[in-house]
Enzyme design. Structure first.
Site, PDB file in Angstrom:
ATOM      1  N   ASP A 180     -51.244 -48.575 -36.021  1.00 24.15           N
ATOM      2  CA  ASP A 180     -51.657 -47.258 -35.546  1.00 24.15           C
ATOM      3  C   ASP A 180     -53.065 -47.000 -36.088  1.00 24.15           C
ATOM      4  O   ASP A 180     -53.273 -46.937 -37.305  1.00 24.15           O
ATOM      5  CB  ASP A 180     -50.669 -46.186 -36.033  1.00 24.15           C
ATOM      6  CG  ASP A 180     -50.954 -44.808 -35.414  1.00 24.15           C
ATOM      7  OD1 ASP A 180     -52.129 -44.537 -35.081  1.00 24.15           O
ATOM      8  OD2 ASP A 180     -50.014 -44.012 -35.295  1.00 24.15           O
ATOM      9  N   ARG A 214     -57.086 -31.514 -47.361  1.00 21.39           N
ATOM     10  CA  ARG A 214     -57.629 -32.707 -46.731  1.00 21.39           C
ATOM     11  C   ARG A 214     -58.973 -32.378 -46.089  1.00 21.39           C
ATOM     12  O   ARG A 214     -59.066 -31.475 -45.261  1.00 21.39           O
ATOM     13  CB  ARG A 214     -56.631 -33.192 -45.673  1.00 21.39           C
ATOM     14  CG  ARG A 214     -56.982 -34.508 -45.044  1.00 21.39           C
ATOM     15  CD  ARG A 214     -55.897 -34.942 -44.094  1.00 21.39           C
ATOM     16  NE  ARG A 214     -55.926 -34.152 -42.863  1.00 21.39           N
ATOM     17  CZ  ARG A 214     -55.450 -34.587 -41.692  1.00 21.39           C
ATOM     18  NH1 ARG A 214     -54.882 -35.768 -41.602  1.00 21.39           N
ATOM     19  NH2 ARG A 214     -55.514 -33.822 -40.616  1.00 21.39           N
ATOM     20  N   TYR A 224     -58.269 -37.799 -29.515  1.00 20.49           N
ATOM     21  CA  TYR A 224     -58.845 -36.478 -29.828  1.00 20.49           C
ATOM     22  C   TYR A 224     -59.368 -36.355 -31.258  1.00 20.49           C
ATOM     23  O   TYR A 224     -59.838 -35.301 -31.646  1.00 20.49           O
ATOM     24  CB  TYR A 224     -57.831 -35.362 -29.535  1.00 20.49           C
ATOM     25  CG  TYR A 224     -56.458 -35.546 -30.146  1.00 20.49           C
ATOM     26  CD1 TYR A 224     -56.239 -35.260 -31.482  1.00 20.49           C
ATOM     27  CD2 TYR A 224     -55.391 -36.014 -29.393  1.00 20.49           C
ATOM     28  CE1 TYR A 224     -54.988 -35.437 -32.048  1.00 20.49           C
ATOM     29  CE2 TYR A 224     -54.134 -36.197 -29.950  1.00 20.49           C
ATOM     30  CZ  TYR A 224     -53.937 -35.910 -31.277  1.00 20.49           C
ATOM     31  OH  TYR A 224     -52.711 -36.090 -31.840  1.00 20.49           O
ATOM     32  N   LYS A 225     -59.262 -37.416 -32.058  1.00 22.79           N
ATOM     33  CA  LYS A 225     -59.757 -37.336 -33.442  1.00 22.79           C
ATOM     34  C   LYS A 225     -61.223 -37.786 -33.465  1.00 22.79           C
ATOM     35  O   LYS A 225     -62.081 -37.103 -32.923  1.00 22.79           O
ATOM     36  CB  LYS A 225     -58.844 -38.151 -34.351  1.00 22.79           C
ATOM     37  CG  LYS A 225     -57.473 -37.464 -34.496  1.00 22.79           C
ATOM     38  CD  LYS A 225     -56.429 -38.305 -35.178  1.00 22.79           C
ATOM     39  CE  LYS A 225     -55.126 -37.496 -35.308  1.00 22.79           C
ATOM     40  NZ  LYS A 225     -53.956 -38.319 -35.508  1.00 22.79           N
ATOM     41  N   PHE A 281     -47.252 -41.305 -40.759  1.00 24.02           N
ATOM     42  CA  PHE A 281     -47.353 -40.114 -39.915  1.00 24.02           C
ATOM     43  C   PHE A 281     -45.989 -39.871 -39.249  1.00 24.02           C
ATOM     44  O   PHE A 281     -45.372 -40.799 -38.733  1.00 24.02           O
ATOM     45  CB  PHE A 281     -48.450 -40.302 -38.864  1.00 24.02           C
ATOM     46  CG  PHE A 281     -48.782 -39.032 -38.129  1.00 24.02           C
ATOM     47  CD1 PHE A 281     -49.594 -38.071 -38.707  1.00 24.02           C
ATOM     48  CD2 PHE A 281     -48.257 -38.789 -36.866  1.00 24.02           C
ATOM     49  CE1 PHE A 281     -49.895 -36.895 -38.030  1.00 24.02           C
ATOM     50  CE2 PHE A 281     -48.545 -37.613 -36.185  1.00 24.02           C
ATOM     51  CZ  PHE A 281     -49.360 -36.668 -36.774  1.00 24.02           C
TER      52      PHE A 281
HETATM   53  C1  LIG Z   1     -52.717 -37.940 -35.038  1.00 21.30           C
HETATM   54  C2  LIG Z   1     -51.754 -39.063 -35.145  1.00 21.30           C
HETATM   55  C3  LIG Z   1     -50.830 -39.308 -34.141  1.00 21.30           C
HETATM   56  C4  LIG Z   1     -50.751 -38.350 -32.986  1.00 21.30           C
HETATM   57  O1  LIG Z   1     -49.788 -38.610 -32.068  1.00 21.30           O
HETATM   58  P1  LIG Z   1     -49.737 -37.704 -30.744  1.00 21.30           P
HETATM   59  O2  LIG Z   1     -48.719 -38.358 -29.921  1.00 21.30           O
HETATM   60  O3  LIG Z   1     -51.108 -37.683 -30.166  1.00 21.30           O
HETATM   61  O4  LIG Z   1     -49.378 -36.313 -31.144  1.00 21.30           O
HETATM   62  C5  LIG Z   1     -49.998 -40.406 -34.262  1.00 21.30           C
HETATM   63  N1  LIG Z   1     -50.073 -41.215 -35.349  1.00 21.30           N
HETATM   64  C6  LIG Z   1     -50.963 -40.989 -36.338  1.00 21.30           C
HETATM   65  C7  LIG Z   1     -51.032 -41.911 -37.495  1.00 21.30           C
HETATM   66  C8  LIG Z   1     -51.810 -39.900 -36.271  1.00 21.30           C
HETATM   67  O5  LIG Z   1     -52.668 -39.662 -37.258  1.00 21.30           O
END
Ligand SMILES: *Cc1c(COP(=O)(O)O)cnc(C)c1O
Length: 407
Positions: free
Chosen positions: A194, A366, A219-220, A125
């Site tokens: 992560d 996705r 938030y996911k 990511f």
């Molecule tokens: C969604 C996501 C993030 C989000 O990071 P934010 O700081 O909340 O924007 C980070 N890492 C991964 C792997 C994600 O899927």
């Protein structure tokens, strides 16, 4: 039997079916993007309203004590802990995932003097890679990327930290947390996972695999709402010595002593920086409570069944799309991703039909299967929409091919 008929049988036998009523979802929408922004729990608006009107409006500053605002970050963290195989005092809900990455990468580098390499994979990511780059620009880190097949051989005596995302955001492919953590430890490196695409959708056992650090998203699958606080995990054995660089007053041992000198709070509270977003924590807590009530083991079982049934339903309609997710449910998170040169337009055509998935550049459609609120009937209907969009060629409409700024 048609997919719709089979779906009705599966829904009738689904012990989680009733939880759909605990969420607010718009009429006519099949929501396959809960891995990006989780749906709204029915209890959230009342909780947020009560906090605003009573705790803020009437309690005012007194609510830091009387409404337990001080303890909220730790309390919500402790509720997330069992979902990820952690102890309550090892997790705190704070900041964004990006900021938590920064704090923990820096803390890990501090614990491995003489080593600078942070090892990750290309295609992780973006924010994860960017946060390493930021520390690299400060002269503190050296970024090393190795393809996932090459990760084991890339772990050597220069690596301070192995940092990976458990379930890949684009493909859903899972890393073997236990084996990679072991290999890193054998080379004297630390490990940061992560869990953004895992938490609340599949079981994770951080302490079982001996992980050092972890971060994840609120938030996911945890349904904490847009911009919800994220969380950070530090294994108990590191809590006493952890030095994180964002030494704000909320991570101080005694914030209200107003001392000129920083002294980190004992334990996980040291990961806090500034005043916590109390309204955001209130919404996140509702989501975490609900996901914990359903149970991550049951959620995982249902997510596997949903994605398998979706693939079967596509086959029943003779849809052949290139699957980029691992074909085996044991090797993927709660999503299916398909590659198509016109993935963007197909995604837009599906959204116009109320099937909300997302597009990930350059060519991935996705579809996320948040098991808390999706039914097998949703799967059958979504598969039929995909088949119709492809067969009709309606995605070729110019309106669907025009790119929006945010996808
Ligand atoms: C969604 C996501 C993030 C989000 O990071 P934010 O700081 O909340 O924007 C980070 N890492 C991964 C792997 C994600 O899927």
């Amino acid at each position: 039997m048609t997919p719709e008929q089979r779906a009705a049988d599966f829904d009738a036998a689904d012990p989680l079916a009733s939880f759909r009523d605990r969420f607010i979802l718009p009429e006519g929408v099949i929501y396959l993007d809960g891995n990006s922004l989780g749906a709204l729990p029915k209890a959230t608006p009342d909780r947020v309203q009560a906090m605003v009107e009573r705790e803020w409006g009437e309690g005012l500053i007194r609510s830091w004590n009387s409404a337990g605002w001080f303890e909220m970050a730790g309390r919500v963290g402790a509720k997330i802990a069992p979902l990820i195989g952690a102890a309550p005092h090892e997790v705190i809900a704070c900041d964004s995932t990006s900021v938590n990455l920064f704090k923990l990468i820096a803390a890990a580098l501090k614990m491995r003097p003489g080593r600078k390499v942070v090892l990750s994979e290309p295609g992780n990511f973006p924010t994860d890679l960017y946060m390493i780059a930021g520390l690299e620009a400060q002269g503190l880190a050296e970024r090393r990327l190795a393809e996932r097949e090459r990760l084991f051989e890339a772990i050597d005596g220069d690596v301070a930290l192995l940092m990976l995302t458990h379930a890949h955001y684009k493909t859903g492919a899972l890393h073997d947390m236990a084996a990679l953590t072991r290999a890193a430890h054998e080379a004297g490196a630390l490990v940061l996972w992560d869990l953004s695409h895992s938490t609340g959708a599949l079981p994770v056992d951080l302490n079982g695999v001996g992980a050092d650090f972890a971060v994840g998203c609120g938030y996911k699958y945890l349904c904490g709402g847009p911009g919800a606080p994220a969380f950070a995990f530090v294994a108990e054995r590191h809590l006493a010595d952890l030095q994180q660089p964002l030494t704000g007053w909320f991570g101080h041992a005694a914030p209200f002593a107003f001392s000129d000198d920083y002294a980190g709070a004992p334990g996980i509270d040291r990961l806090q920086c500034g005043t916590p977003p109390i309204l955001g924590l209130a919404a996140l807590e509702v989501g975490v409570d609900l996901i914990a009530e359903i149970g991550v083991g049951r959620l995982y079982g249902k997510s596997q069944a949903l994605s398998e049934f979706f693939l079967e339903s596509l086959m029943a309609h003779d849809v052949t799309l290139e699957l980029v997710s691992p074909p085996s449910t044991a090797e993927r998170g709660s999503q299916l991703s398909f590659r198509h040169p016109e993935a963007y337009a197909i995604c837009q055509a599906l959204i116009a039909r109320g099937v909300i998935g997302d597009f990930r550049a350059p060519d991935v459609l996705r579809l996320g299967f948040a098991p808390a609120y999706l039914s097998f009937t949703d799967m059958a209907a979504a598969a039929r929409h995909v088949a119709e969009v492809l067969a009709s060629g309606e995605w070729q409409h110019p309106e669907f091919r025009e790119r929006a700024a945010v996808t």
